[in-house]
Motif scaffolding. Structure first.
Motif, PDB file in Angstrom:
ATOM      1  N   GLU A 147     -17.412  -6.569   9.095  1.00  0.00           N
ATOM      2  CA  GLU A 147     -18.185  -5.430   8.587  1.00  0.00           C
ATOM      3  C   GLU A 147     -19.372  -5.905   7.738  1.00  0.00           C
ATOM      4  O   GLU A 147     -20.499  -5.424   7.893  1.00  0.00           O
ATOM      5  CB  GLU A 147     -17.246  -4.574   7.744  1.00  0.00           C
ATOM      6  N   TYR A 148     -19.087  -6.845   6.832  1.00  0.00           N
ATOM      7  CA  TYR A 148     -20.160  -7.347   5.966  1.00  0.00           C
ATOM      8  C   TYR A 148     -21.243  -8.051   6.788  1.00  0.00           C
ATOM      9  O   TYR A 148     -22.432  -7.921   6.499  1.00  0.00           O
ATOM     10  CB  TYR A 148     -19.588  -8.303   4.909  1.00  0.00           C
ATOM     11  N   ILE A 149     -20.832  -8.797   7.811  1.00  0.00           N
ATOM     12  CA  ILE A 149     -21.842  -9.483   8.634  1.00  0.00           C
ATOM     13  C   ILE A 149     -22.663  -8.446   9.403  1.00  0.00           C
ATOM     14  O   ILE A 149     -23.876  -8.563   9.522  1.00  0.00           O
ATOM     15  CB  ILE A 149     -21.177 -10.533   9.557  1.00  0.00           C
ATOM     16  N   MET A 150     -22.005  -7.396   9.878  1.00  0.00           N
ATOM     17  CA  MET A 150     -22.754  -6.338  10.587  1.00  0.00           C
ATOM     18  C   MET A 150     -23.735  -5.623   9.665  1.00  0.00           C
ATOM     19  O   MET A 150     -24.668  -4.975  10.107  1.00  0.00           O
ATOM     20  CB  MET A 150     -21.776  -5.337  11.210  1.00  0.00           C
ATOM     21  N   LEU A 151     -23.504  -5.742   8.349  1.00  0.00           N
ATOM     22  CA  LEU A 151     -24.430  -5.148   7.374  1.00  0.00           C
ATOM     23  C   LEU A 151     -25.421  -6.188   6.836  1.00  0.00           C
ATOM     24  O   LEU A 151     -26.100  -5.935   5.846  1.00  0.00           O
ATOM     25  CB  LEU A 151     -23.658  -4.511   6.222  1.00  0.00           C
ATOM     26  N   GLY A 152     -25.463  -7.351   7.457  1.00  0.00           N
ATOM     27  CA  GLY A 152     -26.517  -8.304   7.122  1.00  0.00           C
ATOM     28  C   GLY A 152     -26.087  -9.576   6.423  1.00  0.00           C
ATOM     29  O   GLY A 152     -26.926 -10.435   6.144  1.00  0.00           O
ATOM     30  N   GLY A 179     -11.573  -6.216  -5.710  1.00  0.00           N
ATOM     31  CA  GLY A 179     -10.589  -5.776  -4.718  1.00  0.00           C
ATOM     32  C   GLY A 179     -11.104  -4.655  -3.837  1.00  0.00           C
ATOM     33  O   GLY A 179     -12.277  -4.260  -3.926  1.00  0.00           O
ATOM     34  N   PRO A 180     -10.225  -4.095  -2.972  1.00  0.00           N
ATOM     35  CA  PRO A 180     -10.656  -3.136  -1.955  1.00  0.00           C
ATOM     36  C   PRO A 180     -11.447  -1.947  -2.507  1.00  0.00           C
ATOM     37  O   PRO A 180     -12.349  -1.452  -1.831  1.00  0.00           O
ATOM     38  CB  PRO A 180      -9.343  -2.641  -1.340  1.00  0.00           C
ATOM     39  N   ALA A 181     -11.141  -1.502  -3.722  1.00  0.00           N
ATOM     40  CA  ALA A 181     -11.800  -0.300  -4.248  1.00  0.00           C
ATOM     41  C   ALA A 181     -13.310  -0.472  -4.409  1.00  0.00           C
ATOM     42  O   ALA A 181     -14.053   0.505  -4.401  1.00  0.00           O
ATOM     43  CB  ALA A 181     -11.188   0.096  -5.593  1.00  0.00           C
ATOM     44  N   ILE A 182     -13.784  -1.712  -4.565  1.00  0.00           N
ATOM     45  CA  ILE A 182     -15.229  -1.869  -4.832  1.00  0.00           C
ATOM     46  C   ILE A 182     -16.051  -2.061  -3.561  1.00  0.00           C
ATOM     47  O   ILE A 182     -17.284  -2.106  -3.610  1.00  0.00           O
ATOM     48  CB  ILE A 182     -15.525  -3.027  -5.823  1.00  0.00           C
ATOM     49  N   LYS A 183     -15.375  -2.151  -2.414  1.00  0.00           N
ATOM     50  CA  LYS A 183     -16.112  -2.487  -1.179  1.00  0.00           C
ATOM     51  C   LYS A 183     -17.242  -1.495  -0.841  1.00  0.00           C
ATOM     52  O   LYS A 183     -18.349  -1.917  -0.482  1.00  0.00           O
ATOM     53  CB  LYS A 183     -15.128  -2.608  -0.014  1.00  0.00           C
ATOM     54  N   PRO A 184     -17.024  -0.166  -0.974  1.00  0.00           N
ATOM     55  CA  PRO A 184     -18.131   0.749  -0.670  1.00  0.00           C
ATOM     56  C   PRO A 184     -19.342   0.537  -1.577  1.00  0.00           C
ATOM     57  O   PRO A 184     -20.484   0.707  -1.153  1.00  0.00           O
ATOM     58  CB  PRO A 184     -17.521   2.140  -0.889  1.00  0.00           C
ATOM     59  N   ILE A 185     -19.097   0.135  -2.831  1.00  0.00           N
ATOM     60  CA  ILE A 185     -20.208  -0.120  -3.759  1.00  0.00           C
ATOM     61  C   ILE A 185     -20.988  -1.349  -3.290  1.00  0.00           C
ATOM     62  O   ILE A 185     -22.215  -1.361  -3.255  1.00  0.00           O
ATOM     63  CB  ILE A 185     -19.668  -0.338  -5.193  1.00  0.00           C
ATOM     64  N   VAL A 186     -20.237  -2.377  -2.905  1.00  0.00           N
ATOM     65  CA  VAL A 186     -20.880  -3.612  -2.434  1.00  0.00           C
ATOM     66  C   VAL A 186     -21.655  -3.347  -1.140  1.00  0.00           C
ATOM     67  O   VAL A 186     -22.791  -3.803  -0.973  1.00  0.00           O
ATOM     68  CB  VAL A 186     -19.818  -4.722  -2.216  1.00  0.00           C
ATOM     69  N   MET A 187     -21.063  -2.561  -0.229  1.00  0.00           N
ATOM     70  CA  MET A 187     -21.740  -2.289   1.052  1.00  0.00           C
ATOM     71  C   MET A 187     -23.044  -1.521   0.832  1.00  0.00           C
ATOM     72  O   MET A 187     -24.004  -1.698   1.565  1.00  0.00           O
ATOM     73  CB  MET A 187     -20.815  -1.511   1.997  1.00  0.00           C
TER      74      MET A 187
END
Ligand SMILES: Cc1cc2nc3c(=O)[nH]c(=O)nc-3n(C[C@H](O)[C@H](O)[C@H](O)COP(=O)(O)O)c2cc1C
Length: 383
Positions: free
Chosen positions: A262-267, A226-234
């Motif tokens: 956002e994810y696509i902009m990060l590759g 969920g949303p809380a893990i997004k910074p870790i994934v990024m």
């Protein structure tokens, strides 16, 4: 008009959105529903062995983490598919195919790599699979599978090599975020010949304690999503995207079209979702794809290739950041509502005020930007 098509690991997807391996794809019907809603690809719950250690708890296995009542993440104790291989091969993959999405099948890296190769063989023999996603990342692994493999570049290499020896279609590998350096593992994946990487599985976690009874909310360690893990994934996504030349599928905390962008902009090339569908139903799929198309049209982008990785060159080191010129907070009096929040959150005591006017004392301001983050009226900026 924007074209959402992407080519991931040699396979064409009509759009980048993919149903991740999780409860919404526990059977062929769930995958078909997602397909009919327009999703680009679908991944079933991880197919592994039918053994005791693959059975999951049926006495409650989710805990939603909330802040001020709002869900921010979810811990789950779910293991792999509870359907037999036979059911997937004879029935569920056929049903899934009716949805029209690319079928990317998640298979478990087995304790013995030869068994992994055999599983690849068996599933691809159905002729219904477009590409594989090898799971070396389950966060509550038993019997030496899941993240026991994925935390080690050496074990991951052996597994990918074995799977590749049997695979006649593209094979991607789903990694665990519960490592310090995902780049090392991603390099092993590439060296072993895989065609892509999925970043990432859920984060190994613990749900908490009921303070009235003193008992754990869930009695085991689970996967946080969920949303809380997004910074870790990024973090992992951007590090791997800059260091390893393989297409990436990003996963974690997508709640709108914005996170896809956002994810696509990060590759990333494709972007997967699980928790959002579990919280809101399959309808989010059509909504996000429509929003994504509108956003691209508004920005004048014709293809997602134009934005892939565009944020990456601007990510720099701590040392370089410290060399950049300092900035100071400035309050725009016209926008300021005199709420006083900026003063309260300034730990450098650089903002003074009395309820009717607030000023920044530049010599005390440390340029941290907390006041900018908290100001509800957009009246503070760093200049
Ligand atoms: C209930 C649940 C079950 C999951 N089961 C699997 C699984 O069988 N195989 C797998 O590779 N990942 C599994 N995952 C992980 C998801 O595919 C995904 O990587 C993770 O949830 C992060 O994405 P999200 O924040 O969009 O949920 C599961 C996640 C959840 C929430």
């Amino acid at each position: 008009m924007a074209n959402l098509k992407v080519n991931f690991a040699g396979v064409e997807f009509k759009n980048p959105l993919v149903l991740a391996s999780a409860t919404p794809s526990w059977d062929g019907e769930g995958m078909k529903i997602a397909g009919l809603a327009g999703i680009g690809g679908v991944i079933p719950k991880t197919i592994g062995p039918v053994q005791d250690w693959a059975a999951h708890p049926r006495n409650g296995r989710f805990h939603i983490m909330r802040t001020a009542g709002r869900p921010m993440g979810m811990v789950n104790l779910e293991l792999f598919t509870t359907k037999t291989r036979d059911a997937w091969v004879k029935e569920d993959l056929l049903v899934a195919k009716e949805g029209g999405a690319v079928i990317q099948v998640s298979i478990l890296a087995m304790p013995n790599p030869d068994d992994t190769a055999q599983l690849v063989d068996e599933i691809q023999a159905t002729g219904m699979v477009d590409l594989f996603e090898l799971n070396v990342s389950c966060p509550m692994p038993a019997a030496g599978v899941g993240m026991h493999i994925g935390k080690s570049p050496e074990l991951t290499f052996k597994q990918v090599k074995a799977a590749k020896s049997a695979a006649k279609i593209p094979l991607t590998v789903k990694l665990t975020p519960t490592v310090f350096d995902m780049v090392e593992v991603a390099k092993a994946v590439k060296e072993a010949g895989a065609e892509g990487i999925s970043i990432s599985n859920s984060v190994r976690s613990f749900a908490g304690v009921d303070i009235e009874t003193g008992l754990p909310l869930l009695r085991g360690y689970g996967g946080y999503s969920g949303p809380a893990i997004k910074p870790i994934v990024m973090r992992h996504l951007s590090e791997v995207a800059r260091a390893v030349d393989l297409p990436i599928s990003a996963i974690g905390g997508v709640m709108s079209y914005k996170e896809i962008v956002e994810y696509i902009m990060l590759g990333a090339t494709t972007v997967q979702t699980a928790t959002a569908v579990m919280w809101n139903g399959y309808d989010v799929i059509g909504k996000w794809l429509g929003d994504l198309e509108n956003w691209m049209d508004k920005k004048g982008y014709q293809s997602l290739d134009e934005i892939r990785g565009i944020a990456l060159p601007y990510i720099t080191t701590t040392e370089e950041l410290a060399k950049l010129p300092p900035l100071f907070a400035r309050i725009d009096e016209d926008k300021c509502t005199n709420c006083g929040i900026c003063q309260r959150v300034c730990m450098y005591r650089a903002i003074s005020g009395n309820g009717t006017a607030y000023q920044v004392n530049k010599s005390d301001c440390d340029g941290c930007g907390a006041c900018v983050q908290w100001c509800p009226s957009g009246a503070v900026e760093l200049k």
